[in-house]
Design a protein around this motif. Structure first.
Motif, PDB file in Angstrom:
ATOM      1  N   ASN A  88       0.876  -1.303   0.046  1.00  0.00           N
ATOM      2  CA  ASN A  88      -0.040  -0.173  -0.080  1.00  0.00           C
ATOM      3  C   ASN A  88       0.870   1.280   0.054  1.00  0.00           C
ATOM      4  O   ASN A  88       1.814   1.319   1.034  1.00  0.00           O
ATOM      5  CB  ASN A  88      -0.911   0.093   1.234  1.00  0.00           C
ATOM      6  CG  ASN A  88      -1.865  -1.154   1.258  1.00  0.00           C
ATOM      7  OD1 ASN A  88      -2.946  -1.129   0.224  1.00  0.00           O
ATOM      8  ND2 ASN A  88      -2.064  -2.038   2.042  1.00  0.00           N
ATOM      9  N   LEU A  89       0.706   2.164  -1.009  1.00  0.00           N
ATOM     10  CA  LEU A  89       1.438   3.394  -1.082  1.00  0.00           C
ATOM     11  C   LEU A  89       0.705   4.418  -1.294  1.00  0.00           C
ATOM     12  O   LEU A  89      -0.288   4.499  -2.066  1.00  0.00           O
ATOM     13  CB  LEU A  89       2.315   3.167  -2.351  1.00  0.00           C
ATOM     14  CG  LEU A  89       3.265   4.406  -2.977  1.00  0.00           C
ATOM     15  CD1 LEU A  89       4.340   4.720  -1.685  1.00  0.00           C
ATOM     16  CD2 LEU A  89       3.870   4.087  -4.262  1.00  0.00           C
ATOM     17  N   THR A  90       0.823   5.556  -0.610  1.00  0.00           N
ATOM     18  CA  THR A  90       0.296   6.725  -0.526  1.00  0.00           C
ATOM     19  C   THR A  90       1.201   7.611  -1.077  1.00  0.00           C
ATOM     20  O   THR A  90       2.177   8.071  -0.394  1.00  0.00           O
ATOM     21  CB  THR A  90      -0.433   7.420   0.766  1.00  0.00           C
ATOM     22  OG1 THR A  90      -1.482   6.204   1.363  1.00  0.00           O
ATOM     23  CG2 THR A  90      -1.026   8.385   0.580  1.00  0.00           C
ATOM     24  N   ILE A  91       0.866   8.588  -2.029  1.00  0.00           N
ATOM     25  CA  ILE A  91       1.834   9.366  -2.808  1.00  0.00           C
ATOM     26  C   ILE A  91       0.962  10.758  -2.639  1.00  0.00           C
ATOM     27  O   ILE A  91       0.021  10.863  -2.654  1.00  0.00           O
ATOM     28  CB  ILE A  91       2.053   9.439  -4.231  1.00  0.00           C
ATOM     29  CG1 ILE A  91       2.621   7.847  -4.411  1.00  0.00           C
ATOM     30  CG2 ILE A  91       2.836  10.392  -4.757  1.00  0.00           C
ATOM     31  CD1 ILE A  91       2.617   7.511  -6.072  1.00  0.00           C
ATOM     32  N   TYR A  92       2.147  11.742  -2.031  1.00  0.00           N
ATOM     33  CA  TYR A  92       1.619  13.140  -1.717  1.00  0.00           C
ATOM     34  C   TYR A  92       2.133  13.931  -2.631  1.00  0.00           C
ATOM     35  O   TYR A  92       3.469  14.518  -2.524  1.00  0.00           O
ATOM     36  CB  TYR A  92       1.660  13.755  -0.281  1.00  0.00           C
ATOM     37  CG  TYR A  92       1.327  12.579   0.826  1.00  0.00           C
ATOM     38  CD1 TYR A  92      -0.053  12.755   1.328  1.00  0.00           C
ATOM     39  CD2 TYR A  92       1.891  11.516   1.126  1.00  0.00           C
ATOM     40  CE1 TYR A  92      -0.392  11.945   2.662  1.00  0.00           C
ATOM     41  CE2 TYR A  92       1.503  10.558   2.131  1.00  0.00           C
ATOM     42  CZ  TYR A  92       0.383  11.015   2.581  1.00  0.00           C
ATOM     43  OH  TYR A  92      -0.285   9.960   3.562  1.00  0.00           O
ATOM     44  N   PRO A  93       1.604  14.684  -3.781  1.00  0.00           N
ATOM     45  CA  PRO A  93       2.026  15.545  -4.766  1.00  0.00           C
ATOM     46  C   PRO A  93       2.599  16.935  -4.257  1.00  0.00           C
ATOM     47  O   PRO A  93       1.810  17.428  -3.100  1.00  0.00           O
ATOM     48  CB  PRO A  93       1.154  15.634  -5.664  1.00  0.00           C
ATOM     49  CG  PRO A  93       0.049  14.736  -5.396  1.00  0.00           C
ATOM     50  CD  PRO A  93       0.065  14.425  -4.138  1.00  0.00           C
ATOM     51  N   GLY A  94       3.398  17.593  -4.515  1.00  0.00           N
ATOM     52  CA  GLY A  94       4.013  18.928  -4.192  1.00  0.00           C
ATOM     53  C   GLY A  94       2.614  19.871  -4.896  1.00  0.00           C
ATOM     54  O   GLY A  94       1.871  19.421  -5.631  1.00  0.00           O
TER      55      GLY A  94
END
Length: 279
Positions: A88-94
């Protein structure tokens, strides 16, 4: 809080004998709390090397992106956990000026990459998050604030509190920028970095290179040193080394800075380097 550098080079990977000691991979840093929770900063080619950190990691993996320029995304298709079912991967964009929050996945589409992102067996979530200067947002053991970088197309610098330690990550930030991307003054950056236990900041150029590089979204070594002094940081990591900067040149810069007897500890970030921040 443990800090490990997996990629420290700016703009483009630079393999070869002249960059072997400090490293040629593009930006990626992994933070680990005392309780073992991890947070990835950027997905440059160093992310491939960071894969081994997550071989037996069962928690959600959190990836915080500064922005979407190629050198901060290009390691993602080679991050081995995304090819494993159960990840499970959560990506937070800039906070970029163009809204392209799926940029990191789009490089695995069309004719860009043989494995398409929709074919990955892992569960990937893009989580648009309104990080701010004033209020911290919790991601596990990490409390995160953000400020817009001075960089073409925008992006985010982060102030991260964990285990009573403050780390500021401001790669690709031009401290004295042209009006086109002058989002924050030097005084605002001093306030944002104030009393950091570790400041990781862009120092891609030398003063004599800045006349040709003005507006490219990076700072000089001397500008970054001045920021660290004025912000009263405890330790500075000079980061995002220019592709043409050799190991010997970085050694020479280190020796010159040491002669000035700075008021803080400092080092030029080195691939594979790890340190632990403690109160």
């Amino acid at each position: 809080m443990k800090v490990t550098f997996y990629g420290v080079r700016g703009s483009i990977p630079t393999p070869g004998p002249k960059t072997a000691r400090y490293g040629g991979n593009t930006p990626c840093v992994v933070l680990e709390s005392d309780d073992g929770q991890k947070l990835i900063l950027d997905a440059g080619t160093g992310l491939r090397l960071a894969s081994s950190e997550f071989d037996n990691y069962n928690d959600t993996i959190h990836l915080l992106l500064s922005h979407h320029h190629w050198d901060h995304l290009q390691g993602f298709p080679f991050f081995s956990p995304i090819f494993k079912k159960g990840t499970n991967l959560t990506i937070y964009p800039g906070n970029t000026t163009l809204n392209h929050d799926t940029a990191i996945l789009d490089q695995m589409s069309k004719s860009y990459f043989p494995v398409k992102f929709h074919q990955l067996p892992s569960t990937i979530t893009i989580k648009k998050t309104n990080f701010s200067v004033d209020d911290g947002i919790e991601i596990g053991d990490f409390v995160i604030q953000a400020m817009d970088m001075n960089h073409p197309d925008g992006g985010s610098a982060y102030r991260i509190l964990c285990d009573n330690q403050i780390l500021v990550y401001a790669t690709d930030n031009e401290l004295v920028p042209p009006v086109s991307h002058n989002n924050h003054s030097i005084m605002e950056w001093i306030k944002f970095c104030k009393n950091a236990d570790l400041l990781i900041h862009d120092a891609q150029y030398l003063d004599n290179e800045m006349t040709q590089k003005l507006g490219w979204g990076h700072s000089s070594v001397s500008e970054t040193l001045n920021l660290a002094h004025n912000a009263n940081v405890k330790m500075l990591s000079l980061f995002s080394h220019d592709p043409s900067r050799s190991d010997e040149q970085i050694d020479d810069l280190t020796a010159k800075i040491l002669k000035t007897n700075p008021s803080f500890s400092f080092f030029f970030a080195k691939e594979g380097q790890s340190l632990t921040l403690r109160g």
